[in-house]
Structures are given as C-alpha cells and as structure tokens.
Design a protein around this motif. Sequence first.
Motif, mmCIF file in Angstrom:
data_model
loop_
_atom_site.group_PDB
_atom_site.id
_atom_site.type_symbol
_atom_site.label_atom_id
_atom_site.label_comp_id
_atom_site.label_asym_id
_atom_site.label_seq_id
_atom_site.Cartn_x
_atom_site.Cartn_y
_atom_site.Cartn_z
ATOM 1 N N GLN A 1 5.862 -1.133 17.806
ATOM 2 C CA GLN A 1 6.394 0.224 17.650
ATOM 3 C C GLN A 1 7.552 0.259 16.650
ATOM 4 O O GLN A 1 8.384 1.155 16.690
ATOM 5 N N VAL A 2 7.595 -0.748 15.763
ATOM 6 C CA VAL A 2 8.662 -0.858 14.772
ATOM 7 C C VAL A 2 8.041 -0.787 13.390
ATOM 8 O O VAL A 2 6.974 -1.344 13.152
ATOM 9 N N ALA A 3 8.722 -0.107 12.473
ATOM 10 C CA ALA A 3 8.229 -0.021 11.099
ATOM 11 C C ALA A 3 9.375 0.230 10.152
ATOM 12 O O ALA A 3 10.446 0.689 10.549
ATOM 13 N N GLY A 4 9.120 -0.059 8.891
ATOM 14 C CA GLY A 4 9.995 0.425 7.849
ATOM 15 C C GLY A 4 11.157 -0.431 7.409
ATOM 16 O O GLY A 4 11.892 -0.037 6.512
ATOM 17 N N LEU B 1 -2.424 -10.794 5.018
ATOM 18 C CA LEU B 1 -1.731 -9.840 5.896
ATOM 19 C C LEU B 1 -2.376 -9.806 7.274
ATOM 20 O O LEU B 1 -1.691 -9.705 8.292
ATOM 21 N N ASP B 2 -3.707 -9.902 7.313
ATOM 22 C CA ASP B 2 -4.414 -9.866 8.589
ATOM 23 C C ASP B 2 -4.051 -11.045 9.485
ATOM 24 O O ASP B 2 -3.919 -10.890 10.698
ATOM 25 N N VAL B 3 -3.864 -12.221 8.901
ATOM 26 C CA VAL B 3 -3.512 -13.390 9.702
ATOM 27 C C VAL B 3 -2.120 -13.217 10.317
ATOM 28 O O VAL B 3 -1.869 -13.643 11.446
ATOM 29 N N GLU B 4 -1.220 -12.570 9.596
ATOM 30 C CA GLU B 4 0.110 -12.279 10.137
ATOM 31 C C GLU B 4 0.039 -11.209 11.226
ATOM 32 O O GLU B 4 0.669 -11.330 12.269
ATOM 33 N N GLU B 5 -0.718 -10.167 10.956
ATOM 34 C CA GLU B 5 -0.840 -9.053 11.902
ATOM 35 C C GLU B 5 -1.454 -9.494 13.217
ATOM 36 O O GLU B 5 -1.138 -8.946 14.275
ATOM 37 N N ASP C 1 5.605 -3.415 8.746
ATOM 38 C CA ASP C 1 4.351 -2.672 8.642
ATOM 39 C C ASP C 1 4.391 -1.382 9.463
ATOM 40 O O ASP C 1 5.286 -1.183 10.277
ATOM 41 N N PRO C 2 3.428 -0.496 9.240
ATOM 42 C CA PRO C 2 3.365 0.735 10.046
ATOM 43 C C PRO C 2 3.177 0.408 11.527
ATOM 44 O O PRO C 2 2.589 -0.608 11.869
#
Length: 169
Positions: free
Chosen positions: A121-124, A82-86, A110-111
């Motif tokens: 600024q997008v999530a959900g 997940l960190d590599v994507e983030e 992601d949050p």
Amino acid sequence: MFRLTRTAINEIISTFVTNTDFKPYGKGLSGNAPIIALGEGWAYYIGHFYADRTYGINSSCQREQKGGGLWCTADGTGHPHLDVEENFNPNLTVDNFEWIPQGLFHDLRDPTGETAPVLDQVAGYTHAQLFNTFQSNIYNLQNYRLRLLQTTTNTTSSQVTALFSQYNY
C-alpha cells in the motif's frame, strides 16, 4: 558503503569456512546480518532496476529466489527484472536468504495495489529519497525506515511500517 562492503566480505568469508549451506550471506543470525540485509536489499533492487532500464522486454528470464518463480517476458508485466522484484516472497522458507528484503525498495516506489506475496500500500518514493536515506549511522532496516519517514513528506507512515513488517523488519 565501505563499512558495508567490508562487513559483507567478512560475513561471506566466515560462511565459507563454517557452513556450506548458506553461502554467501550466512543464515541471517549473525551480528552482521542487519547491515547485510540493508545493503544487499538495495543492491538487488538497484541492479534489477538498471538491468530493466537497459534490457526491458528484451531481457532473459530471471529467477532471484530459491523456490521462487521464473519470470520471462511472456510472464507478469513482460519486464523480468521488475517482475522478479515484485514477486519476491519474504516468507519463502526454502530460500536460505529470504531475510534479505530483495523486493522492499521496489515496493516503496511502484504503484500500490499488489496483494501477494506482500500487501503493498506504499508508492511514490523516488530513487533520490531512497538513496539519500542511507547515512553513515544507518546500520539496519529499522533505522532506515525511521530515517526515511523523518526525511520525506510521505504521509503513509503506517503503510510503510506495515510493508517493512511484511518483510520481517
């Protein structure tokens, strides 16, 4: 998906023949680049999602981007996949494939609150919403974004547009 696979394979074959520096996807300038960016962006995302689901904090270190960071369980959130994507940076010019939005689909789910390397600024959005947006007439990320906003009740269209823009789409 057959069209995407055949298109990606043709692009890979032509890249091997014409330019050894941009294997396997090309420079992102050909007529096939838009559908490759769309399909491979999803493939990177869903691959890392399921790898994290399987291995979680027991995962090996991950590096997805040339010039990008190495993410291990002791770094970031402790979930290297997940960190590599983030932490994918769509403006890291030493990466020949920065044009493939490897972190975009992760950022849609992601949050919110991340400020680097993109302001998220997008999530959900759900996997079902993201996957169901793929239709036989969607060949690029611009059309994908429009379809996503048309078919969901998410009210953050300006934030979604801004996120896609940060990924250069």
